[in-house]
Design a protein around this motif. Structure first.
Motif, mmCIF file in Angstrom:
data_model
loop_
_atom_site.group_PDB
_atom_site.id
_atom_site.type_symbol
_atom_site.label_atom_id
_atom_site.label_comp_id
_atom_site.label_asym_id
_atom_site.label_seq_id
_atom_site.Cartn_x
_atom_site.Cartn_y
_atom_site.Cartn_z
ATOM 1 N N PRO A 1 0.780 -1.238 0.000
ATOM 2 C CA PRO A 1 0.000 0.000 0.000
ATOM 3 C C PRO A 1 0.813 1.290 0.000
ATOM 4 N N VAL A 2 1.917 1.355 0.726
ATOM 5 C CA VAL A 2 2.651 2.620 0.863
ATOM 6 C C VAL A 2 3.212 3.080 -0.479
ATOM 7 N N SER A 3 3.973 2.202 -1.150
ATOM 8 C CA SER A 3 4.569 2.579 -2.434
ATOM 9 C C SER A 3 3.518 2.726 -3.525
ATOM 10 N N THR A 4 2.454 1.941 -3.444
ATOM 11 C CA THR A 4 1.379 2.045 -4.436
ATOM 12 C C THR A 4 0.661 3.380 -4.340
ATOM 13 N N LEU A 5 0.314 3.802 -3.137
ATOM 14 C CA LEU A 5 -0.398 5.075 -2.979
ATOM 15 C C LEU A 5 0.488 6.257 -3.346
ATOM 16 N N ARG A 6 1.779 6.150 -3.064
ATOM 17 C CA ARG A 6 2.707 7.207 -3.470
ATOM 18 C C ARG A 6 2.735 7.329 -4.996
ATOM 19 N N THR B 1 -3.934 13.871 -11.320
ATOM 20 C CA THR B 1 -4.009 15.320 -11.459
ATOM 21 C C THR B 1 -4.417 15.929 -10.113
ATOM 22 N N PRO B 2 -4.108 17.201 -9.864
ATOM 23 C CA PRO B 2 -4.646 17.866 -8.676
ATOM 24 C C PRO B 2 -6.176 17.797 -8.698
ATOM 25 N N GLY B 3 -6.765 17.348 -7.608
ATOM 26 C CA GLY B 3 -8.210 17.151 -7.579
ATOM 27 C C GLY B 3 -8.645 15.811 -8.133
ATOM 28 N N GLY B 4 -7.678 15.016 -8.599
ATOM 29 C CA GLY B 4 -8.000 13.688 -9.111
ATOM 30 C C GLY B 4 -8.445 12.746 -7.994
ATOM 31 N N VAL B 5 -9.078 11.660 -8.387
ATOM 32 C CA VAL B 5 -9.720 10.768 -7.419
ATOM 33 C C VAL B 5 -9.161 9.358 -7.541
ATOM 34 N N PHE B 6 -8.842 8.772 -6.402
ATOM 35 C CA PHE B 6 -8.472 7.356 -6.331
ATOM 36 C C PHE B 6 -9.543 6.602 -5.570
ATOM 37 N N ALA B 7 -9.872 5.392 -6.037
ATOM 38 C CA ALA B 7 -10.833 4.556 -5.331
ATOM 39 C C ALA B 7 -10.421 3.101 -5.393
ATOM 40 N N ALA B 8 -10.379 2.468 -4.214
ATOM 41 C CA ALA B 8 -10.235 1.017 -4.115
ATOM 42 C C ALA B 8 -11.600 0.478 -3.705
ATOM 43 N N GLY C 1 -0.945 10.496 3.585
ATOM 44 C CA GLY C 1 -0.797 11.943 3.487
ATOM 45 C C GLY C 1 -0.914 12.482 2.076
ATOM 46 N N GLU C 2 -1.358 11.653 1.148
ATOM 47 C CA GLU C 2 -1.411 12.043 -0.265
ATOM 48 C C GLU C 2 -2.753 12.654 -0.675
ATOM 49 N N PHE C 3 -3.756 12.581 0.214
ATOM 50 C CA PHE C 3 -5.112 12.964 -0.184
ATOM 51 C C PHE C 3 -5.684 14.017 0.757
ATOM 52 N N ARG C 4 -6.342 15.023 0.158
ATOM 53 C CA ARG C 4 -6.939 16.093 0.961
ATOM 54 C C ARG C 4 -8.237 15.637 1.625
ATOM 55 N N TYR C 5 -8.861 14.586 1.063
ATOM 56 C CA TYR C 5 -10.140 14.113 1.597
ATOM 57 C C TYR C 5 -10.240 12.613 1.361
ATOM 58 N N THR C 6 -10.659 11.892 2.383
ATOM 59 C CA THR C 6 -10.842 10.444 2.256
ATOM 60 C C THR C 6 -12.142 10.036 2.932
ATOM 61 N N PHE D 1 -24.982 -7.659 -4.847
ATOM 62 C CA PHE D 1 -23.567 -7.477 -4.545
ATOM 63 C C PHE D 1 -23.415 -6.216 -3.683
ATOM 64 N N SER D 2 -22.820 -6.374 -2.515
ATOM 65 C CA SER D 2 -22.594 -5.254 -1.604
ATOM 66 C C SER D 2 -21.152 -4.775 -1.751
ATOM 67 N N TYR D 3 -20.993 -3.490 -2.035
ATOM 68 C CA TYR D 3 -19.678 -2.913 -2.322
ATOM 69 C C TYR D 3 -19.226 -1.967 -1.214
ATOM 70 N N ARG D 4 -17.908 -1.934 -1.012
ATOM 71 C CA ARG D 4 -17.262 -0.986 -0.109
ATOM 72 C C ARG D 4 -16.165 -0.274 -0.897
ATOM 73 N N MET D 5 -16.319 1.035 -0.999
ATOM 74 C CA MET D 5 -15.358 1.854 -1.737
ATOM 75 C C MET D 5 -14.598 2.741 -0.759
ATOM 76 N N ARG D 6 -13.266 2.685 -0.809
ATOM 77 C CA ARG D 6 -12.431 3.595 -0.039
ATOM 78 C C ARG D 6 -11.829 4.598 -1.016
ATOM 79 N N LEU D 7 -12.088 5.868 -0.771
ATOM 80 C CA LEU D 7 -11.848 6.893 -1.780
ATOM 81 C C LEU D 7 -10.960 7.998 -1.227
ATOM 82 N N GLY D 8 -10.113 8.535 -2.101
ATOM 83 C CA GLY D 8 -9.287 9.676 -1.734
ATOM 84 C C GLY D 8 -9.238 10.695 -2.857
ATOM 85 N N VAL D 9 -9.306 11.981 -2.499
ATOM 86 C CA VAL D 9 -9.200 13.080 -3.461
ATOM 87 C C VAL D 9 -7.849 13.743 -3.259
ATOM 88 N N LYS D 10 -7.049 13.825 -4.312
ATOM 89 C CA LYS D 10 -5.718 14.410 -4.193
ATOM 90 C C LYS D 10 -5.824 15.936 -4.008
#
Length: 276
Positions: A128-133, A140-147, A201-206, A267-276
């Protein structure tokens, strides 16, 4: 050469059953696209789908993004995704989509090039550490990551769900006994995904978002979902026959319950999201 932080055993876990995986696994639901596009605030120019498997989570973005790149280390899985390209291109508007064999913490992408990065049923196989980095680097700034992951099995009826769970529990126990320590895949705790996003520490909002999606299936599909699980498949690839009777009994149980019917699978989903 595999980049540091990756395990060959994790890649090998998904060798040899790409057809089963592609036939029975759920595609990414529309809710994923709606949520992430809303958080971005516009249609994404580039979506990068890491650990894309056979492309089920990549092709879902067709018509919803200007360009799509699927990244997958397993040669069998990415081969299946590439084999599906002509049929998808013939039935959908021409959204440029490509599949690259690669790793989550060493993406061959320019910095700040992706609006959305996703990991569907895959982040728990990554360091996780190297992947999220690396994900932060390409966003992009304001871009979104979701697992995002769905719970197994889907909601159908307690009796067949119980049979499913017991089969997978036994396959995990058999695999733990048969596998050498150095050959075991490392599956990280999905419950810690949000913790990892926040600690990076890579995301302004999670946040975590929970939602559901309904698909339909019959007994064959319910059994196929169990057979698409990497642990069970690894036991079979090791040449063990210990699960043969259990698989046969599970199939009979599903056939009795479904009785030839096609039913709703929740199907029940769980999304963990971060906004850069």
């Amino acid at each position: 050469m595999i980049p540091e932080g990756n395990l060959q055993s994790n890649v090998n876990r998904f060798l040899g059953f790409e057809d089963v995986y592609d036939r029975y696994r759920p595609a990414a639901p529309l809710q994923v696209i709606d949520i992430l596009t809303a958080y971005l605030g516009r249609q994404p120019s580039l979506v990068v789908d890491i650990g894309c498997g056979t492309g089920l989570s990549s092709f879902a973005w067709t018509r919803h993004a200007e360009r799509i790149i699927g990244v997958e280390p397993n040669p069998d899985m990415i081969g299946k995704a590439r084999a599906k390209l002509p049929a998808i291109a013939g039935s959908e508007p021409a959204t440029p989509i490509s599949f690259v064999q690669g790793y989550s913490n060493q993406l061959e992408l320019e910095s700040g090039s992706a609006d959305i990065v996703t990991c569907s049923q895959s982040f728990h196989w990554m360091e996780p550490v190297s992947t999220l980095r690396e994900i932060s680097r390409v966003l992009t700034p304001g871009g979104v990551f979701a697992a995002y992951d769905c719970d197994w099995p889907p909601t159908v009826h307690w009796s067949v769900e119980d049979s499913y769970a017991k089969l997978l529990e036994k396959s995990d126990a058999v695999l733990a006994r048969l596998s050498e320590d150095g050959e075991k895949a490392v599956k990280r705790d999905k419950e810690r995904h949000l913790e990892h996003l926040r600690a990076s520490g890579e995301f302004r909002y999670t946040r975590e978002i929970v939602f559901h999606n309904t698909e339909q299936g019959d007994a064959d599909r319910f059994v196929g979902l169990a057979l698409s699980q990497g642990g069970l498949q690894t036991v079979l690839k090791l040449g063990s026959t210990e699960l043969d009777e259990d698989i046969a009994a599970f199939r009979k149980s599903a056939e009795r319950y479904f009785a030839g019917r096609t039913l709703d699978f929740l199907f029940s989903y769980r999304m963990r999201l971060g906004v850069k």
